[in-house]
Design an enzyme around this catalytic site. Structure first.
Site, PDB file in Angstrom:
ATOM      1  N   GLU A  92      -1.592  31.824  14.346  1.00 50.12           N
ATOM      2  CA  GLU A  92      -0.597  32.690  14.955  1.00 50.12           C
ATOM      3  C   GLU A  92      -1.231  33.694  15.904  1.00 50.12           C
ATOM      4  O   GLU A  92      -2.401  34.063  15.766  1.00 50.12           O
ATOM      5  CB  GLU A  92       0.215  33.409  13.880  1.00 50.12           C
ATOM      6  CG  GLU A  92      -0.608  34.235  12.925  1.00 50.12           C
ATOM      7  CD  GLU A  92       0.244  34.773  11.781  1.00 50.12           C
ATOM      8  OE1 GLU A  92       0.524  33.993  10.854  1.00 50.12           O
ATOM      9  OE2 GLU A  92       0.608  35.949  11.821  1.00 50.12           O
ATOM     10  N   CYS A 138      -2.978  39.425  20.848  1.00 52.06           N
ATOM     11  CA  CYS A 138      -3.823  39.458  19.649  1.00 52.06           C
ATOM     12  C   CYS A 138      -3.995  38.023  19.176  1.00 52.06           C
ATOM     13  O   CYS A 138      -3.019  37.340  18.882  1.00 52.06           O
ATOM     14  CB  CYS A 138      -3.134  40.307  18.588  1.00 52.06           C
ATOM     15  SG  CYS A 138      -3.964  40.273  17.002  1.00 52.06           S
ATOM     16  N   CYS A 170      -8.975  32.824   6.248  1.00 52.39           N
ATOM     17  CA  CYS A 170     -10.071  33.791   6.265  1.00 52.39           C
ATOM     18  C   CYS A 170     -10.704  33.811   4.892  1.00 52.39           C
ATOM     19  O   CYS A 170     -10.036  33.579   3.889  1.00 52.39           O
ATOM     20  CB  CYS A 170      -9.509  35.176   6.611  1.00 52.39           C
ATOM     21  SG  CYS A 170     -10.768  36.453   6.776  1.00 52.39           S
ATOM     22  N   CYS A 200      -9.845  40.588   1.926  1.00 49.15           N
ATOM     23  CA  CYS A 200      -9.330  41.966   1.866  1.00 49.15           C
ATOM     24  C   CYS A 200      -8.029  41.979   1.060  1.00 49.15           C
ATOM     25  O   CYS A 200      -7.166  41.129   1.252  1.00 49.15           O
ATOM     26  CB  CYS A 200      -9.089  42.523   3.270  1.00 49.15           C
ATOM     27  SG  CYS A 200     -10.602  42.633   4.227  1.00 49.15           S
ATOM     28  N   CYS A 249      -4.387  42.072   2.748  1.00 49.97           N
ATOM     29  CA  CYS A 249      -4.157  41.223   3.915  1.00 49.97           C
ATOM     30  C   CYS A 249      -3.573  39.862   3.520  1.00 49.97           C
ATOM     31  O   CYS A 249      -4.001  39.247   2.547  1.00 49.97           O
ATOM     32  CB  CYS A 249      -5.488  41.039   4.637  1.00 49.97           C
ATOM     33  SG  CYS A 249      -5.361  40.021   6.103  1.00 49.97           S
ATOM     34  N   CYS A 298      -1.035  40.603   9.862  1.00 43.12           N
ATOM     35  CA  CYS A 298      -1.915  39.431   9.932  1.00 43.12           C
ATOM     36  C   CYS A 298      -1.540  38.336   8.959  1.00 43.12           C
ATOM     37  O   CYS A 298      -1.470  38.559   7.760  1.00 43.12           O
ATOM     38  CB  CYS A 298      -3.327  39.841   9.520  1.00 43.12           C
ATOM     39  SG  CYS A 298      -4.104  40.851  10.689  1.00 43.12           S
TER      40      CYS A 298
HETATM   41  N1  SAH Z   1     -11.258  40.249  10.169  1.00 37.41           N
HETATM   42  C1  SAH Z   1     -11.121  41.256  11.175  1.00 37.41           C
HETATM   43  C2  SAH Z   1      -9.944  41.087  12.092  1.00 37.41           C
HETATM   44  C3  SAH Z   1      -8.629  40.676  11.519  1.00 37.41           C
HETATM   45  S1  SAH Z   1      -7.657  41.845  10.652  1.00 37.41           S
HETATM   46  C4  SAH Z   1     -11.130  42.629  10.545  1.00 37.41           C
HETATM   47  O1  SAH Z   1     -11.176  42.730   9.333  1.00 37.41           O
HETATM   48  O2  SAH Z   1     -11.157  43.605  11.286  1.00 37.41           O
HETATM   49  C5  SAH Z   1      -7.089  43.034  11.821  1.00 37.41           C
HETATM   50  C6  SAH Z   1      -6.847  44.411  11.217  1.00 37.41           C
HETATM   51  O3  SAH Z   1      -5.630  44.466  10.459  1.00 37.41           O
HETATM   52  C7  SAH Z   1      -7.949  44.839  10.275  1.00 37.41           C
HETATM   53  O4  SAH Z   1      -8.226  46.200  10.489  1.00 37.41           O
HETATM   54  C8  SAH Z   1      -7.307  44.608   8.926  1.00 37.41           C
HETATM   55  O5  SAH Z   1      -7.952  45.317   7.923  1.00 37.41           O
HETATM   56  C9  SAH Z   1      -5.888  45.041   9.187  1.00 37.41           C
HETATM   57  N2  SAH Z   1      -4.868  44.548   8.261  1.00 37.41           N
HETATM   58  C10 SAH Z   1      -4.789  43.355   7.640  1.00 37.41           C
HETATM   59  N3  SAH Z   1      -3.681  43.287   6.877  1.00 37.41           N
HETATM   60  C11 SAH Z   1      -3.038  44.452   7.027  1.00 37.41           C
HETATM   61  C12 SAH Z   1      -1.829  44.996   6.495  1.00 37.41           C
HETATM   62  N4  SAH Z   1      -1.073  44.309   5.639  1.00 37.41           N
HETATM   63  N5  SAH Z   1      -1.473  46.231   6.891  1.00 37.41           N
HETATM   64  C13 SAH Z   1      -2.237  46.946   7.755  1.00 37.41           C
HETATM   65  N6  SAH Z   1      -3.382  46.499   8.292  1.00 37.41           N
HETATM   66  C14 SAH Z   1      -3.788  45.272   7.912  1.00 37.41           C
END
Ligand code: SAH
Length: 348
Positions: A95, A108, A115, A119, A122, A336
């Site tokens: 996406e 984006c 992944c 996290c 996420c 994401c």
């Molecule tokens: N792997 C990379 C890029 C992808 S995530 C990274 O970790 O930076 C892009 C951003 O969105 C990251 O800062 C991630 O921590 C954040 N993110 C992911 N899920 C989220 C959510 N549910 N709410 C807010 N930010 C989120």
């Protein structure tokens, strides 16, 4: 069995020239092909009107041609943000998001299918990691969106699904092709790469001589808290991470952007802000705050608007540069990995 043919859209112009020579074609054909792919954004060889049929046949035989298929487009009624779900040639889905700002359009993109960083807040990581995206699959997200919207993309953020520094070589090639004057020629300064903090790769990236912006997903100001939110923090301590950030700035002169997603009661307390100030004060940086976007499989709740504002005001008092990231596309599963996951699970 994997296709043994080369991926033509991931080749640099000089590699494509070598290929033309080895196929007994004139080297200038490489430039023509390259421009059709990367400037005129052709979806297939059929569109390449000034190329002989015999060359197109040869290309089909020797190369694969990446062309993503649009599976779904959703448009936000709140802010015009569009979210695209694309199918890759092996059926995997990725996406991308298109956002319209006053200063231009931003896309984006995803860098991996799924992944493996894990996290806890996420959605991208819920189904694990499938595979890396090739340079052409990263580019084609931008190319498809440009064709579909009919508007030029001025900024690219690698902040969709995946950890870009976990797909390092392909990421570098992607940047090279995206900024090439024979392609879309997007400036390096208009590209942001976001990482969860893979320290050795951040240091390596600092030495690549690039002018891109590095964004670091920080989300916590102590090792204990960060480890609870992000498994990668088990591997690299905040000390090592901050040293790598300082090194990146020293080598490139580019200020790091810190991403800090706020979860109510988890990382938005007065204690958190105090610790964050101590951590960031010595650095020349910029911090982006965003309330956590709730993901139904996850327990976290985004901080209240007032808590985000209070957090911002405290940071600013200490001279730290802060913006609150606009939550684009909240009504269209903007976080994401949400669209892809939603779609996959409806199908199965
Ligand atoms: N792997 C990379 C890029 C992808 S995530 C990274 O970790 O930076 C892009 C951003 O969105 C990251 O800062 C991630 O921590 C954040 N993110 C992911 N899920 C989220 C959510 N549910 N709410 C807010 N930010 C989120």
């Amino acid at each position: 069995m994997t296709d043994p043919r080369m991926d033509i859209k991931s080749l640099t112009l000089s590699q494509l020239q070598e290929q033309m020579v080895s196929l007994s074609e004139a080297p200038y054909r490489a430039k023509q092909l390259y421009e059709w792919m990367h400037k005129k954004l052709a979806a297939d060889y059929e569109e390449m009107s000034n190329l002989p049929k015999s060359l197109k046949e040869k290309c089909r035989e020797h190369f694969t041609y990446t062309a993503l298929k649009t599976v779904r487009v959703q448009e936000s009624k709140l802010d015009g943000t569009k979210k695209f779900l694309f199918a890759l040639s092996d059926g995997n889905l990725v996406e991308s998001v298109w956002m319209k700002y006053k200063h231009g359009n931003s896309v984006c993109i995803s860098s991996q299918v799924g992944c493996r960083m894990g996290c806890r807040f996420c959605a991208s990581t819920l189904d694990g990691w499938e595979r890396n995206l090739t340079p052409s699959e990263m580019l084609d997200q931008i190319y498809c969106i440009t064709r579909l919207t009919g508007e030029r993309v001025s900024n690219v953020v690698v902040m969709g699904t995946g950890e870009p520094l976990d797909n390092y070589e392909n990421l570098l090639r992607f940047i090279l092709l995206l900024t090439d004057e024979n392609g879309l020629h997007i400036s390096q300064r208009s590209i942001t790469v976001s990482t969860c903090g893979i320290v050795p790769r951040m240091r390596e990236l600092a030495g690549e001589g690039l002018q891109i912006t590095l964004a670091l997903s920080l989300h916590a100001s102590t090792d204990t808290k960060r480890r609870r939110l992000m498994p990668v923090a088990q591997k690299y301590s905040l000390d090592e991470l901050m040293d790598a950030c300082a090194y990146y700035f020293e080598k490139t002169g580019r200020r790091i952007t810190f991403e800090y997603s706020l979860a109510a009661g988890v990382n938005d307390t007065p204690e958190d802000v105090r610790e964050l100030i101590t951590l960031l004060k010595p650095l020349n940086c910029h911090i982006n705050l965003i309330p956590i976007n709730p993901v139904k499989e996850r327990d976290f709740v985004g901080s209240e608007r007032s808590a985000v504002e209070a957090f911002k005001n405290k940071l600013e008092k200490y001279g730290i540069n802060v913006t609150i990231r606009r939550e684009m596309g909240r009504d269209i599963e903007g976080a994401c990995g949400q669209l892809r996951r939603g779609y996959m699970h409806k199908q199965s």
